[in-house]
Scaffold this motif. Structure first.
Motif, PDB file in Angstrom:
ATOM      1  N   ARG A  52      29.456  24.918  30.556  1.00 45.82           N
ATOM      2  CA  ARG A  52      30.954  24.657  30.305  1.00 45.82           C
ATOM      3  C   ARG A  52      31.956  25.319  31.299  1.00 45.82           C
ATOM      4  O   ARG A  52      31.489  26.645  31.461  1.00 45.82           O
ATOM      5  CB  ARG A  52      31.054  24.859  28.707  1.00 45.82           C
ATOM      6  CG  ARG A  52      32.869  24.465  28.485  1.00 45.82           C
ATOM      7  CD  ARG A  52      32.884  24.672  26.965  1.00 45.82           C
ATOM      8  NE  ARG A  52      32.799  26.142  26.607  1.00 45.82           N
ATOM      9  CZ  ARG A  52      32.455  26.721  25.620  1.00 45.82           C
ATOM     10  NH1 ARG A  52      32.250  25.782  24.653  1.00 45.82           N
ATOM     11  NH2 ARG A  52      32.153  28.021  25.330  1.00 45.82           N
ATOM     12  N   THR A  53      32.797  24.674  31.916  1.00 47.92           N
ATOM     13  CA  THR A  53      33.765  25.386  32.578  1.00 47.92           C
ATOM     14  C   THR A  53      35.328  25.053  31.944  1.00 47.92           C
ATOM     15  O   THR A  53      35.622  23.924  31.822  1.00 47.92           O
ATOM     16  CB  THR A  53      33.759  25.166  34.109  1.00 47.92           C
ATOM     17  OG1 THR A  53      32.627  25.284  34.714  1.00 47.92           O
ATOM     18  CG2 THR A  53      34.872  25.713  34.870  1.00 47.92           C
ATOM     19  N   ILE A  54      36.285  25.965  31.861  1.00 52.15           N
ATOM     20  CA  ILE A  54      37.466  25.490  31.197  1.00 52.15           C
ATOM     21  C   ILE A  54      38.174  26.311  32.305  1.00 52.15           C
ATOM     22  O   ILE A  54      38.404  27.463  32.720  1.00 52.15           O
ATOM     23  CB  ILE A  54      37.635  26.635  29.907  1.00 52.15           C
ATOM     24  CG1 ILE A  54      36.588  26.274  28.746  1.00 52.15           C
ATOM     25  CG2 ILE A  54      38.923  26.269  29.498  1.00 52.15           C
ATOM     26  CD1 ILE A  54      36.654  27.343  27.634  1.00 52.15           C
ATOM     27  N   LEU A  55      39.279  25.194  32.831  1.00 54.50           N
ATOM     28  CA  LEU A  55      40.278  25.474  33.530  1.00 54.50           C
ATOM     29  C   LEU A  55      41.551  25.841  33.041  1.00 54.50           C
ATOM     30  O   LEU A  55      42.085  25.344  31.856  1.00 54.50           O
ATOM     31  CB  LEU A  55      40.756  24.413  34.676  1.00 54.50           C
ATOM     32  CG  LEU A  55      39.251  23.793  35.402  1.00 54.50           C
ATOM     33  CD1 LEU A  55      39.582  22.761  36.181  1.00 54.50           C
ATOM     34  CD2 LEU A  55      38.766  24.951  36.240  1.00 54.50           C
ATOM     35  N   ALA A  56      42.278  26.447  33.625  1.00 58.48           N
ATOM     36  CA  ALA A  56      43.624  27.060  33.215  1.00 58.48           C
ATOM     37  C   ALA A  56      44.690  25.974  33.422  1.00 58.48           C
ATOM     38  O   ALA A  56      44.785  25.364  34.558  1.00 58.48           O
ATOM     39  CB  ALA A  56      44.042  28.283  33.903  1.00 58.48           C
ATOM     40  N   GLY A  57      45.428  25.445  32.532  1.00 53.49           N
ATOM     41  CA  GLY A  57      46.467  24.614  32.744  1.00 53.49           C
ATOM     42  C   GLY A  57      47.990  25.315  32.684  1.00 53.49           C
ATOM     43  O   GLY A  57      47.903  26.330  32.131  1.00 53.49           O
ATOM     44  N   ASN A  58      49.146  24.413  32.620  1.00 56.38           N
ATOM     45  CA  ASN A  58      50.406  25.111  32.728  1.00 56.38           C
ATOM     46  C   ASN A  58      50.468  25.610  31.146  1.00 56.38           C
ATOM     47  O   ASN A  58      51.305  26.707  31.141  1.00 56.38           O
ATOM     48  CB  ASN A  58      51.128  24.473  32.981  1.00 56.38           C
ATOM     49  CG  ASN A  58      51.309  22.955  32.091  1.00 56.38           C
ATOM     50  OD1 ASN A  58      50.568  21.999  32.224  1.00 56.38           O
ATOM     51  ND2 ASN A  58      52.669  22.477  31.832  1.00 56.38           N
TER      52      ASN A  58
END
Length: 274
Positions: free
Chosen positions: A99-105
Motif C-alpha cells: 500500500r502507498t498513500i499519497l498526500a492530497g491537498n
C-alpha cells in the motif's frame, strides 16, 4: 487560491528541493506488479473504502504475487470518519498488498492546521470541521478553536494522536512505475517528474487538465470530481466524489496494460470539489 497553497503546502514545498533539485517525496519504481489498484478520493468515507477494499482483495486473489494498492490522497476531511480512516492506514494493509498513500491537498490542509492552527483556520471550512467531529470534538470546542487560536494546539493534542500527525507528514506526493504516474491532482506539464513541486502534485487543476502534452506515462489522478472515470490520451481521472455521491472508484491495471474499474456505492446523489 494561491494564498491557500502557500499556507497549507508550506510543510511540504519547503522540502521539495532538498536533494540537489530532486523532490524526495516522489517515489520512482523500476518494475510493475501483476496487478495494481488506484483508489480515488475517499474523504473520510470509511464504509465505502471497506466495501471497495473487499472487492479489490477478491479480485487480486486471481493474480500471483502481491498487488499494489495506491490511495491517491484526500483520504481525510468532509466525510464522517477521518480519524477512523487514519487509524486504518496505520494498520498493516490487508491481504499482503503493498500500500502507498499519497498526500492530497486535504492532507496538506489538515497537517497545516494541526501544526499551526492560527495560520490555517480556513481548513475548518474545507472539511476540517467534519474531520474534527470524527475525533469526538464538539461544535462548541471547534468554535473555541476559532475564538482562541493560541490555545488551539493544546486542545488538538488532547484529541488527535501524534501518530496521525506523523502519518500525514510522512506521505509521498507522487508514485511512478514504468508507464504510469500516480499523483493526487496531476503534474505540471513539461516538468520532469523528479522535479515536480509538491504543491502542483496536490493542487494543480486547469494547467494539467487542459494539457495535451505527452507526459511520458499515463497520469492517474483524483482531485477533480468526474461523474464517471475518464480515460484520456495522457491521464485517467478517478475521483467520483465519494463523500457527496456515495460512489468510490478504483482503477485496476494489469501487467499487460489492461485497465478496468471497480466501484463501491452507497446510492447518494450529488458531487462537489475543492
Amino acid at each position: 487560491m494561491r494564498r491557500l497553497l502557500t499556507a497549507f503546502g508550506g510543510l511540504f514545498s519547503g522540502r521539495a528541493r532538498e536533494t540537489g533539485g530532486v523532490n524526495p517525496r516522489v517515489i520512482l519504481r523500476e518494475d510493475r506488479p501483476q496487478v495494481l489498484y488506484a483508489v480515488g478520493d475517499i474523504h473520510g468515507c470509511l464504509d465505502l473504502y471497506e466495501e471497495l477494499e473487499a472487492m479489490i482483495l477478491e479480485d487480486a486473489a486471481q493474480f500471483s504475487g502481491p498487488a499494489d494498492l495506491i490511495l491517491l490522497g484526500d483520504i481525510v476531511d468532509r466525510g464522517p470518519s477521518t480519524a477512523q480512516m487514519l487509524d486504518r492506514m496505520l494498520a498493516p494493509p490487508r491481504g499482503g498488498m503493498r500500500r502507498t498513500i499519497l498526500a492530497g491537498n486535504h492532507e496538506m490542509m489538515m497537517l497545516g492546521f494541526l501544526v499551526d492552527p492560527k495560520a490555517n483556520m480556513a481548513w475548518l471550512a474545507h472539511g476540517g470541521k467534519e474531520a474534527l467531529f470524527s475525533y469526538g470534538m464538539s461544535a462548541e470546542e471547534i468554535d473555541n478553536l476559532r475564538r482562541n487560536p493560541r490555545t488551539a494546539a493544546m486542545l488538538l493534542r488532547s484529541y488527535i494522536p501524534e501518530e496521525h500527525v506523523q502519518l500525514l507528514d510522512s506521505l509521498p506526493t507522487a508514485y511512478a512505475m514504468p508507464g504510469i504516474i500516480f499523483a493526487h491532482a496531476g503534474i505540471r506539464p513539461n516538468v520532469p517528474l523528479a522535479l515536480q513541486d509538491d504543491l502542483d502534485l496536490a493542487w494543480i487543476r486547469q494547467d494539467f487538465l487542459s494539457s495535451t502534452a505527452d507526459h511520458g506515462a499515463i497520469v492517474v489522478h483524483g482531485h477533480t470530481v468526474v461523474q464517471a472515470p475518464e480515460v484520456h490520451s495522457n491521464r485517467i481521472a478517478i475521483d467520483t466524489g465519494a463523500y457527496a455521491t456515495g460512489i468510490l472508484t478504483a482503477l485496476r491495471v494489469t501487467y499487460d496494460g489492461h485497465i478496468s474499474f471497480l466501484q463501491a456505492s452507497a446510492g447518494r446523489k450529488g458531487a462537489a470539489q475543492v
